[in-house]
Design a protein around this motif. Structure first.
Motif, PDB file in Angstrom:
ATOM      1  N   SER A 123       0.841  -1.195   0.000  1.00 38.65           N
ATOM      2  CA  SER A 123       0.000   0.000   0.000  1.00 38.65           C
ATOM      3  C   SER A 123       0.878   1.246   0.000  1.00 38.65           C
ATOM      4  O   SER A 123       2.056   1.202   0.348  1.00 38.65           O
ATOM      5  CB  SER A 123      -0.927   0.005   1.227  1.00 38.65           C
ATOM      6  OG  SER A 123      -0.156   0.006   2.432  1.00 38.65           O
ATOM      7  N   GLY A 124       0.269   2.359  -0.413  1.00 38.82           N
ATOM      8  CA  GLY A 124       0.938   3.652  -0.349  1.00 38.82           C
ATOM      9  C   GLY A 124       1.791   4.045  -1.537  1.00 38.82           C
ATOM     10  O   GLY A 124       2.833   4.688  -1.341  1.00 38.82           O
ATOM     11  N   PRO A 125       1.416   3.730  -2.793  1.00 39.41           N
ATOM     12  CA  PRO A 125       2.226   4.195  -3.923  1.00 39.41           C
ATOM     13  C   PRO A 125       1.985   5.673  -4.184  1.00 39.41           C
ATOM     14  O   PRO A 125       1.059   6.277  -3.622  1.00 39.41           O
ATOM     15  CB  PRO A 125       1.684   3.350  -5.091  1.00 39.41           C
ATOM     16  CG  PRO A 125       0.236   3.172  -4.749  1.00 39.41           C
ATOM     17  CD  PRO A 125       0.198   3.021  -3.241  1.00 39.41           C
ATOM     18  N   ILE A 126       2.798   6.262  -5.015  1.00 41.33           N
ATOM     19  CA  ILE A 126       2.580   7.645  -5.436  1.00 41.33           C
ATOM     20  C   ILE A 126       2.422   7.679  -6.944  1.00 41.33           C
ATOM     21  O   ILE A 126       2.884   6.794  -7.663  1.00 41.33           O
ATOM     22  CB  ILE A 126       3.730   8.580  -4.977  1.00 41.33           C
ATOM     23  CG1 ILE A 126       5.094   8.014  -5.387  1.00 41.33           C
ATOM     24  CG2 ILE A 126       3.667   8.804  -3.478  1.00 41.33           C
ATOM     25  CD1 ILE A 126       6.265   8.890  -4.974  1.00 41.33           C
ATOM     26  N   ALA A 127       1.728   8.709  -7.428  1.00 39.15           N
ATOM     27  CA  ALA A 127       1.435   8.831  -8.854  1.00 39.15           C
ATOM     28  C   ALA A 127       2.703   9.208  -9.619  1.00 39.15           C
ATOM     29  O   ALA A 127       3.683   9.716  -9.062  1.00 39.15           O
ATOM     30  CB  ALA A 127       0.345   9.879  -9.069  1.00 39.15           C
ATOM     31  N   LEU A 128       2.639   8.952 -10.934  1.00 43.99           N
ATOM     32  CA  LEU A 128       3.769   9.217 -11.818  1.00 43.99           C
ATOM     33  C   LEU A 128       3.310  10.173 -12.907  1.00 43.99           C
ATOM     34  O   LEU A 128       2.223  10.005 -13.476  1.00 43.99           O
ATOM     35  CB  LEU A 128       4.257   7.904 -12.435  1.00 43.99           C
ATOM     36  CG  LEU A 128       5.470   7.954 -13.361  1.00 43.99           C
ATOM     37  CD1 LEU A 128       6.727   8.307 -12.585  1.00 43.99           C
ATOM     38  CD2 LEU A 128       5.647   6.606 -14.069  1.00 43.99           C
ATOM     39  N   MET A 129       4.111  11.176 -13.204  1.00 39.59           N
ATOM     40  CA  MET A 129       3.787  12.092 -14.287  1.00 39.59           C
ATOM     41  C   MET A 129       4.004  11.410 -15.637  1.00 39.59           C
ATOM     42  O   MET A 129       4.917  10.601 -15.796  1.00 39.59           O
ATOM     43  CB  MET A 129       4.644  13.352 -14.192  1.00 39.59           C
ATOM     44  CG  MET A 129       4.414  14.173 -12.932  1.00 39.59           C
ATOM     45  SD  MET A 129       2.713  14.775 -12.775  1.00 39.59           S
ATOM     46  CE  MET A 129       2.591  15.845 -14.216  1.00 39.59           C
ATOM     47  N   ALA A 130       3.165  11.757 -16.610  1.00 43.18           N
ATOM     48  CA  ALA A 130       3.237  11.116 -17.917  1.00 43.18           C
ATOM     49  C   ALA A 130       4.581  11.335 -18.589  1.00 43.18           C
ATOM     50  O   ALA A 130       5.127  10.425 -19.218  1.00 43.18           O
ATOM     51  CB  ALA A 130       2.102  11.628 -18.810  1.00 43.18           C
ATOM     52  N   HIS A 131       5.154  12.540 -18.459  1.00 45.83           N
ATOM     53  CA  HIS A 131       6.449  12.773 -19.110  1.00 45.83           C
ATOM     54  C   HIS A 131       7.565  11.977 -18.439  1.00 45.83           C
ATOM     55  O   HIS A 131       8.552  11.618 -19.088  1.00 45.83           O
ATOM     56  CB  HIS A 131       6.794  14.270 -19.142  1.00 45.83           C
ATOM     57  CG  HIS A 131       6.934  14.913 -17.809  1.00 45.83           C
ATOM     58  ND1 HIS A 131       5.880  15.526 -17.168  1.00 45.83           N
ATOM     59  CD2 HIS A 131       8.007  15.042 -16.984  1.00 45.83           C
ATOM     60  CE1 HIS A 131       6.297  16.009 -16.006  1.00 45.83           C
ATOM     61  NE2 HIS A 131       7.576  15.727 -15.867  1.00 45.83           N
ATOM     62  N   ASP A 132       7.406  11.664 -17.157  1.00 46.96           N
ATOM     63  CA  ASP A 132       8.386  10.796 -16.499  1.00 46.96           C
ATOM     64  C   ASP A 132       8.208   9.353 -16.959  1.00 46.96           C
ATOM     65  O   ASP A 132       9.197   8.616 -17.134  1.00 46.96           O
ATOM     66  CB  ASP A 132       8.255  10.893 -14.978  1.00 46.96           C
ATOM     67  CG  ASP A 132       8.714  12.235 -14.429  1.00 46.96           C
ATOM     68  OD1 ASP A 132       9.753  12.738 -14.906  1.00 46.96           O
ATOM     69  OD2 ASP A 132       8.039  12.786 -13.548  1.00 46.96           O
ATOM     70  N   ALA A 133       6.950   8.935 -17.157  1.00 48.73           N
ATOM     71  CA  ALA A 133       6.700   7.597 -17.707  1.00 48.73           C
ATOM     72  C   ALA A 133       7.355   7.463 -19.075  1.00 48.73           C
ATOM     73  O   ALA A 133       7.971   6.437 -19.388  1.00 48.73           O
ATOM     74  CB  ALA A 133       5.198   7.349 -17.804  1.00 48.73           C
ATOM     75  N   TRP A 134       7.234   8.502 -19.883  1.00 49.08           N
ATOM     76  CA  TRP A 134       7.861   8.491 -21.210  1.00 49.08           C
ATOM     77  C   TRP A 134       9.377   8.394 -21.081  1.00 49.08           C
ATOM     78  O   TRP A 134      10.033   7.641 -21.804  1.00 49.08           O
ATOM     79  CB  TRP A 134       7.464   9.752 -21.965  1.00 49.08           C
ATOM     80  CG  TRP A 134       8.194   9.956 -23.247  1.00 49.08           C
ATOM     81  CD1 TRP A 134       7.943   9.354 -24.440  1.00 49.08           C
ATOM     82  CD2 TRP A 134       9.321  10.815 -23.450  1.00 49.08           C
ATOM     83  NE1 TRP A 134       8.844   9.787 -25.397  1.00 49.08           N
ATOM     84  CE2 TRP A 134       9.699  10.696 -24.809  1.00 49.08           C
ATOM     85  CE3 TRP A 134      10.033  11.688 -22.635  1.00 49.08           C
ATOM     86  CZ2 TRP A 134      10.763  11.397 -25.353  1.00 49.08           C
ATOM     87  CZ3 TRP A 134      11.091  12.394 -23.172  1.00 49.08           C
ATOM     88  CH2 TRP A 134      11.449  12.244 -24.518  1.00 49.08           C
TER      89      TRP A 134
END
Length: 322
Positions: A123-134
């Motif tokens: 539990s407890g993940p954080i979101a990822l920005m789309a440009h970082d995913a890229w």
């Protein structure tokens, strides 16, 4: 047919993130997929993305396991899957999935053929920005990384039966293309037994690594035209060579194990292959034109070395996949 089961936000060589409709630049849920090559025997940093606002690293060691280190701004999380993890030495799919709304994450390592799998949740993940995913998915400098991709999560997975959109599915009224099928439609087995489609969904397969689709060549399989299948789609093979090698009239074989280039080839042209995922009410064979494919859990599938022996034995002899 319902909406796409997977949407790939980032794949190698993409010029920018490919956000599906309704998806914001803040990815509150998703999955990072990393495919490694055989030969990983020492600790390695497979992915190391570092910019001012984000650090995202994936560390792998066959003995101690896999760890994901994710910093977004001032928030830092570390998620680990303890070892030993044997598939890392022979090539594996590493998947890190997160869902911030559900406060859940999962980290898994699986052999490409699904024969060996390790998984942990937390539990407890954080979101990822789309440009970082890229940024994560650009070609890696590490020689053990084959490719990386980030996709959107969907609530309901599809089964293992994936076919090209125009693959004919045999129904009581004749053959109809897979993309025209709907849940509740009736399909037929090679023996004319009726089954009901429980789910029909559009699925994107990346044109990379072990997840890429397999194109069966028409000539060797005595089918009317080349057919596109998902790598784990199971088909029935018949012929004199089957009876000679295995002492039975027919066997079940996964498409990904048809390795002879004269028989089948991986779909590596383009970014993704658009497929149709099918789930039936009952497990068993369904007729798709002149092919017999198995939906649901198959009782006995040839192991890769058995499939290789069959392919070697039948070179130059047509093999019926029906």
């Amino acid at each position: 047919m319902t909406a796409a089961a997977t949407d790939w936000i980032a794949l190698p060589h993409d010029p920018h993130p490919m956000l599906p409709a309704g998806c914001s630049s803040l990815l509150e849920q998703g999955a990072l997929v990393i495919e490694t090559r055989p030969g990983l025997t020492e600790p390695a940093v497979l992915v190391d993305h570092q910019v001012a606002s984000c650090t995202f690293s994936v560390l792998a060691d066959p003995e101690t396991g896999v760890s994901v280190l994710h910093r977004q701004g001032r928030v830092l999380r570390r998620h680990s899957l303890p070892g030993p993890i044997a598939p890392l030495t022979t090539g594996a799919l590493i998947t890190y999935a997160w869902n911030t709304a559900g406060r859940a994450w999962a980290l898994s390592v699986t052999a490409p053929d699904g024969s060996d799998s390790h998984r942990i949740t937390g539990s407890g993940p954080i979101a990822l920005m789309a440009h970082d995913a890229w940024g994560l998915c650009q070609p890696s400098e590490h020689q053990m990384v084959d490719w990386c991709g980030v996709r959107v999560l969907r609530s309901t997975p599809v089964g293992n039966l994936l076919v090209g959109q125009d693959t004919p599915i045999t129904t009581p009224s004749g053959d109809r293309p897979a993309h025209s099928q709907q849940p509740g439609d009736t399909v037929l087995s090679p023996d004319g037994i009726e089954n009901t489609l429980r789910e029909v969904r559009s699925v994107e397969l990346p044109c990379f690594g072990s997840l890429s689709a397999v194109a069966l060549r028409s000539g060797p399989f005595r089918i009317r035209h080349d057919v596109l299948l998902g790598p784990q789609t199971v088909l029935r093979l018949q012929g004199d060579d089957v009876e000679y090698v295995f002492g039975q009239e027919a066997v079940l074989n996964a498409a990904q194990d048809l390795t002879d280039p004269r028989l089948a080839e991986r779909q590596r042209d383009g970014r993704t292959a658009h497929m149709i995922g099918i789930v039936t009410a009952h497990p068993g064979l369904i007729q798709t034109g002149t092919l017999a494919l198995h939906a649901g859990h198959a009782p006995r599938i040839l192991r890769p070395y058995e499939a290789a022996a069959l392919m070697s034995a039948r070179r130059g002899t047509p093999l019926r996949a029906a």
